[in-house]
Each structure stands twice: as structure tokens, then as C-alpha cells.
Design an enzyme around this catalytic site. Structure first.
Site, PDB file in Angstrom:
ATOM      1  N   ASP A 135       0.875  -1.171   0.000  1.00 56.90           N
ATOM      2  CA  ASP A 135       0.000   0.000   0.000  1.00 56.90           C
ATOM      3  C   ASP A 135       0.915   1.224   0.000  1.00 56.90           C
ATOM      4  O   ASP A 135       1.619   1.492   0.979  1.00 56.90           O
ATOM      5  CB  ASP A 135      -0.876  -0.046   1.273  1.00 56.90           C
ATOM      6  CG  ASP A 135      -1.596   1.270   1.565  1.00 56.90           C
ATOM      7  OD1 ASP A 135      -2.037   1.451   2.727  1.00 56.90           O
ATOM      8  OD2 ASP A 135      -1.673   2.127   0.652  1.00 56.90           O
ATOM      9  N   THR A 173       2.654   9.076   2.991  1.00 56.93           N
ATOM     10  CA  THR A 173       3.622   9.193   4.090  1.00 56.93           C
ATOM     11  C   THR A 173       4.484   7.937   4.209  1.00 56.93           C
ATOM     12  O   THR A 173       5.659   8.013   4.533  1.00 56.93           O
ATOM     13  CB  THR A 173       2.895   9.418   5.439  1.00 56.93           C
ATOM     14  OG1 THR A 173       2.234  10.682   5.385  1.00 56.93           O
ATOM     15  CG2 THR A 173       3.861   9.398   6.603  1.00 56.93           C
ATOM     16  N   ASP A 177      -7.034   3.370  -2.340  1.00 54.29           N
ATOM     17  CA  ASP A 177      -6.894   2.972  -0.929  1.00 54.29           C
ATOM     18  C   ASP A 177      -8.236   3.064  -0.207  1.00 54.29           C
ATOM     19  O   ASP A 177      -8.577   2.213   0.620  1.00 54.29           O
ATOM     20  CB  ASP A 177      -5.824   3.787  -0.203  1.00 54.29           C
ATOM     21  CG  ASP A 177      -6.074   5.289  -0.263  1.00 54.29           C
ATOM     22  OD1 ASP A 177      -6.853   5.743  -1.144  1.00 54.29           O
ATOM     23  OD2 ASP A 177      -5.499   6.017   0.564  1.00 54.29           O
ATOM     24  N   ARG A 178      -9.025   4.075  -0.559  1.00 56.75           N
ATOM     25  CA  ARG A 178     -10.340   4.241   0.084  1.00 56.75           C
ATOM     26  C   ARG A 178     -11.263   3.083  -0.297  1.00 56.75           C
ATOM     27  O   ARG A 178     -11.971   2.520   0.537  1.00 56.75           O
ATOM     28  CB  ARG A 178     -10.961   5.570  -0.331  1.00 56.75           C
ATOM     29  CG  ARG A 178     -10.190   6.798   0.123  1.00 56.75           C
ATOM     30  CD  ARG A 178     -10.764   8.060  -0.473  1.00 56.75           C
ATOM     31  NE  ARG A 178     -12.133   8.316  -0.024  1.00 56.75           N
ATOM     32  CZ  ARG A 178     -12.946   9.242  -0.563  1.00 56.75           C
ATOM     33  NH1 ARG A 178     -12.513   9.978  -1.595  1.00 56.75           N
ATOM     34  NH2 ARG A 178     -14.165   9.429  -0.096  1.00 56.75           N
ATOM     35  N   ASP A 197      -9.733   6.157   7.577  1.00 58.49           N
ATOM     36  CA  ASP A 197      -8.325   5.819   7.354  1.00 58.49           C
ATOM     37  C   ASP A 197      -7.502   7.027   7.783  1.00 58.49           C
ATOM     38  O   ASP A 197      -7.492   8.062   7.112  1.00 58.49           O
ATOM     39  CB  ASP A 197      -8.091   5.490   5.871  1.00 58.49           C
ATOM     40  CG  ASP A 197      -6.692   4.918   5.634  1.00 58.49           C
ATOM     41  OD1 ASP A 197      -6.501   4.178   4.643  1.00 58.49           O
ATOM     42  OD2 ASP A 197      -5.782   5.226   6.438  1.00 58.49           O
TER      43      ASP A 197
HETATM   44  N1  LIG Z   1       6.824   3.695   9.746  1.00 59.03           N
HETATM   45  C1  LIG Z   1       6.080   4.816   9.770  1.00 59.03           C
HETATM   46  N2  LIG Z   1       6.382   5.806   8.942  1.00 59.03           N
HETATM   47  C2  LIG Z   1       5.621   6.942   8.931  1.00 59.03           C
HETATM   48  N3  LIG Z   1       4.551   7.159   9.725  1.00 59.03           N
HETATM   49  C3  LIG Z   1       4.243   6.185  10.595  1.00 59.03           C
HETATM   50  C4  LIG Z   1       4.968   4.986  10.664  1.00 59.03           C
HETATM   51  N4  LIG Z   1       4.398   4.213  11.605  1.00 59.03           N
HETATM   52  C5  LIG Z   1       3.350   4.900  12.094  1.00 59.03           C
HETATM   53  N5  LIG Z   1       3.272   6.109  11.535  1.00 59.03           N
HETATM   54  C6  LIG Z   1       2.216   7.098  11.808  1.00 59.03           C
HETATM   55  O1  LIG Z   1       1.260   6.843  10.770  1.00 59.03           O
HETATM   56  C7  LIG Z   1       1.002   8.011  10.008  1.00 59.03           C
HETATM   57  C8  LIG Z   1       1.012   7.593   8.550  1.00 59.03           C
HETATM   58  O2  LIG Z   1      -0.088   6.690   8.394  1.00 59.03           O
HETATM   59  P1  LIG Z   1      -0.253   5.895   7.026  1.00 59.03           P
HETATM   60  O3  LIG Z   1      -1.567   5.196   7.120  1.00 59.03           O
HETATM   61  O4  LIG Z   1       0.960   5.079   6.760  1.00 59.03           O
HETATM   62  O5  LIG Z   1      -0.304   7.095   5.971  1.00 59.03           O
HETATM   63  P2  LIG Z   1      -0.469   7.027   4.388  1.00 59.03           P
HETATM   64  O6  LIG Z   1      -1.263   5.786   4.068  1.00 59.03           O
HETATM   65  O7  LIG Z   1      -1.186   8.314   4.104  1.00 59.03           O
HETATM   66  O8  LIG Z   1       0.919   7.008   3.840  1.00 59.03           O
HETATM   67  C9  LIG Z   1       2.085   9.001  10.317  1.00 59.03           C
HETATM   68  O9  LIG Z   1       1.531  10.310  10.350  1.00 59.03           O
HETATM   69  C10 LIG Z   1       2.630   8.558  11.694  1.00 59.03           C
HETATM   70  O10 LIG Z   1       1.953   9.247  12.728  1.00 59.03           O
HETATM   71  C1  LIG Z   2      -7.445  11.006  -0.169  1.00 60.50           C
HETATM   72  C2  LIG Z   2      -6.084  10.385  -0.402  1.00 60.50           C
HETATM   73  C3  LIG Z   2      -5.041  11.427  -0.662  1.00 60.50           C
HETATM   74  C4  LIG Z   2      -5.708   9.592   0.864  1.00 60.50           C
HETATM   75  O1  LIG Z   2      -4.359   9.199   0.744  1.00 60.50           O
HETATM   76  P1  LIG Z   2      -3.463   8.897   2.053  1.00 60.50           P
HETATM   77  O2  LIG Z   2      -3.893   9.848   3.122  1.00 60.50           O
HETATM   78  O3  LIG Z   2      -3.778   7.492   2.416  1.00 60.50           O
HETATM   79  O4  LIG Z   2      -2.050   9.066   1.631  1.00 60.50           O
HETATM   80  C5  LIG Z   2      -6.142   9.362  -1.570  1.00 60.50           C
HETATM   81  O5  LIG Z   2      -7.212   8.478  -1.338  1.00 60.50           O
HETATM   82  C6  LIG Z   2      -6.340  10.040  -2.915  1.00 60.50           C
HETATM   83  O6  LIG Z   2      -5.392  10.466  -3.516  1.00 60.50           O
HETATM   84  N1  LIG Z   2      -7.635  10.085  -3.385  1.00 60.50           N
HETATM   85  C7  LIG Z   2      -7.954  10.641  -4.690  1.00 60.50           C
HETATM   86  C8  LIG Z   2      -9.112  11.624  -4.594  1.00 60.50           C
HETATM   87  C9  LIG Z   2     -10.394  11.031  -3.978  1.00 60.50           C
HETATM   88  O7  LIG Z   2     -10.304   9.984  -3.290  1.00 60.50           O
HETATM   89  O8  LIG Z   2     -11.486  11.611  -4.222  1.00 60.50           O
HETATM   90  K   LIG Z   3      -3.864   5.361   3.660  1.00 61.73           K
END
Ligand SMILES: Nc1ncnc2c1ncn2[C@@H]1O[C@H](COP(=O)(O)OP(=O)(O)O)[C@@H](O)[C@H]1O
Ligand SMILES: CC(C)(COP(=O)(O)O)[C@@H](O)C(=O)NCCC(=O)O
Ligand SMILES: [K+]
Length: 295
Positions: free
Chosen positions: A29, A33, A148-149, A168
Site C-alpha cells: 500500500d 507518508t 486505498d479508500r 483511514d
Molecule cells: N513507519 C512509519 N512511517 C511513517 N509514519 C508512521 C509509521 N508508523 C506509524 N506512523 C504514523 O502513521 C502516520 C502515517 O499513516 P499511514 O496510514 O501510513 O499514511 P499514508 O497511508 O497516508 O501514507 C504518520 O503520520 C505517523 O503518525
Molecule cells: C485522499 C487520499 C489522498 C488519501 O491518501 P493517504 O492519506 O492514504 O495518503 C487518496 O485516497 C487520494 O489520492 N484520493 C484521490 C481523490 C479522492 O479519493 O477523491
Molecule cells: K492510507
């Protein structure tokens, strides 16, 4: 966006029925971040009758780490050694079937190139697209909804009783609604915990950046905040938890609240107990394994 099939696909993977191949399923996934890598394998040799499988293993790797791609490759290489050892095979017999869900093209593409190069003939990498989502999507532009959603909603629907509100909590916080019939109806998108605190620090002279990991909250901080950091943490957590509570009312009716993402733990503890929030860590990565089990 890289084409759906990586170059390695021209190289036929070892036929899984071949007795000396161990196939490892990998879901990746790619968020904004971090990447979440989930791996699972079943022995494919004479022990297959016992259907010997391992529970999924999960690894989250921050995209802020300049070595994140190397760490992902090394993670899979180490896994190959472990799998080979436990199946008394050599590493060359370990193959990877990889499904990638990405909302971050700038990160997903170099990762797929590196994986193809590292595991050339023993890897098949496929991007998950909207065509792989079986859940009906009732929104204005279905193809624009983050994969992802949709995967998170589908995995939650497989595991919990609809109607569902799927949260999420990561870079952003998405709060999506799945009807009792299992239809994705859309939702809301708001800045995540780190995005909000980074904005406070970037937009002001006096406010510090917060490291949520060091302030990992296991309960809502006391209010009112008696110092700057306490006030920032309270404000950001209240804004996210308050938004979720408000959206529960706006979406109406009793729904099962499922919370996933890297900040799920923080958010679940900031929500009132009566929300009965269910924490499902890394639901999106798990959805990728679900897809492969139904391949
Ligand atoms: N290994 C990691 N790297 C970065 N963020 C992490 C990690 N483990 C936990 N976190 C926490 O999770 C958040 C990122 O969540 P995540 O669901 O991975 O984000 P995304 O899917 O948007 O990349 C960060 O803001 C931090 O607080
Ligand atoms: C809303 C999001 C940025 C969430 O991404 P994440 O926070 O998991 O990094 C991602 O689902 C995205 O790029 N969506 C496209 C626009 C939409 O869902 O309407
Ligand atoms: K996510």
C-alpha cells in the site's frame, strides 16, 4: 503511471505447481507518508496437503527515509532467506506475487522498477486498479476515488456488518460511508494529524513541529492545554476526532465505525467510547492479500 504489468511479467514466473517453488504473496500500500508491506506465504511442496501457511507479516516504511526503497528490497530479500530456510529450499526458489495499491505515483513507479531489478525472474508485480474492486461505487466520478479508500471499504465490508463508516487516519483522514447493501457512497477528506501540526509550525513563527510518535497519545489529552504543545495536540486531535463524530451524525443512522491507518490507535483513543470504534490496522494492505487469495 507505470503500465499495469511490470517487465518481469514477460518472464513467466516459475509455475507455482513446480514442487521446489515457494510463492510469497506481497501486498504494498503506497500512501503519501509511508508504504505498508504485507507478506504471506503457503508452502507449495509436499507439505501443501497440510496447507501450511504463515500469518501475514506487516512492515511500514516511512517515505521520509531516503533509503525507503532499499529497505523495502532488503525486507523482501531477508524474507526470501527466512522462507527458503524454513522450507529447506535455496533462495532462488522463492518467488513473489506482488499487488500494489498506490495513491502516490511518484513513489510507486521507482519502487516497482527497483523490485523488478532486484528479483527479476522471481517476481510478478501488478498494480491494483478500480477494475479489481468488486464493491459497487455510487459517487459522481468513481474512477477518481483513491484506490486505498475503495480497498479499505471493501476489506472492512468483508470483516464487519454494514452500514459502515471507514476511517483511514494517515497523511489525510478519510471518512467514508458504505451502505447496508455494501455500496461505497463516498465520504470526507481532512488533513491528518501530522499534516495539521506541520501546517501550524510552517504557518507561524512560534509554533514547534510536533512528532506524534514521541507524543504517541493513548488517550485524549486533558483540556484546556496548559502549554503550547499540549494546546496543539489537543486542538489537532479534537479537530480530527470531532470531525469523525460530526460525520457519524451527518451520515446518519447506526453504522459500524472501522478505523485503520497509521494513526488509527491515536484516533480510536481520542474518540468517545460510545462510538464503539473498531481498530483494523493496515486494512488496505490486508485488502491486497484478500485479492490474491481470490485470484
Ligand atoms: N513507519 C512509519 N512511517 C511513517 N509514519 C508512521 C509509521 N508508523 C506509524 N506512523 C504514523 O502513521 C502516520 C502515517 O499513516 P499511514 O496510514 O501510513 O499514511 P499514508 O497511508 O497516508 O501514507 C504518520 O503520520 C505517523 O503518525
Ligand atoms: C485522499 C487520499 C489522498 C488519501 O491518501 P493517504 O492519506 O492514504 O495518503 C487518496 O485516497 C487520494 O489520492 N484520493 C484521490 C481523490 C479522492 O479519493 O477523491
Ligand atoms: K492510507
Amino acid at each position: 503511471m507505470a503500465d499495469e504489468q511490470s517487465p518481469a511479467n514477460e518472464q513467466q514466473l516459475h509455475d507455482e505447481s513446480h514442487c521446489d517453488v515457494v510463492m510469497v504473496r506481497v501486498g504494498i500500500d503506497v500512501g503519501n507518508t509511508a508504504i505498508k508491506v504485507v507478506t504471506e506465504f503457503s508452502a507449495t511442496d509436499e507439505t501443501v496437503q497440510r496447507n501450511k501457511t504463515r500469518g501475514p507479516q506487516l512492515r511500514s516504511i516511512s517515505l521520509r527515509d531516503p533509503e525507503w526503497i532499499t529497505k523495502c528490497v532488503e525486507h523482501l530479500q531477508t524474507l526470501a532467506e527466512q522462507v527458503a530456510a524454513c522450507e529447506s529450499r535455496d533462495c532462488e526458489s522463492v518467488c513473489y506475487d506482488v499487488r500494489v495499491a498506490s495513491v502516490n505515483r511518484g513513489s510507486a513507479e521507482p519502487l516497482v522498477v527497483a523490485l523488478d531489478e532486484a528479483f527479476f525472474q522471481c517476481i510478478r508485480v501488478r498494480f491494483v486498479t478500480h477494475e479489481d474492486v468488486s464493491m459497487p461505487i455510487d459517487v459522481n466520478f468513481p474512477e477518481r476515488v483513491g484506490i486505498d479508500r475503495l480497498l479499505g471499504a471493501e476489506a472492512a465490508f468483508r470483516r464487519h456488518t454494514a452500514p459502515l463508516i471507514v476511517v483511514d487516519a494517515g497523511t489525510t483522514v478519510t471518512v467514508d460511508f458504505v451502505s447496508a447493501e455494501g455500496v461505497f457512497r463516498g465520504g470526507a477528506i481532512l488533513p491528518g494529524l501530522e499534516m495539521q501540526t506541520a501546517a501550524l509550525a510552517a504557518g507561524t513563527d512560534a509554533l514547534p513541529k510536533l512528532d506524534w510518535a514521541s507524543h504517541r497519545c493513548r488517550e485524549m489529552p486533558e483540556g484546556p492545554g496548559r502549554d503550547t504543545v499540549a494546546a496543539m495536540r489537543l486542538g489537532v486531535l479534537a479537530s480530527v476526532a470531532g470531525a469523525v463524530e460530526r460525520l457519524l451524525r451527518i451520515y446518519g443512522g447506526a453504522a459500524t465505525l472501522v478505523v485503520t491507518g497509521g494513526d488509527a490507535g491515536c484516533l480510536v483513543d481520542a474518540l468517545p467510547a460510545e462510538c464503539d470504534a473498531v481498530e483494523e490496522p493496515h486494512l488496505v494492505a490486508q485488502a491486497l492479500l484478500d485479492l490474491m487469495l481470490h485470484d
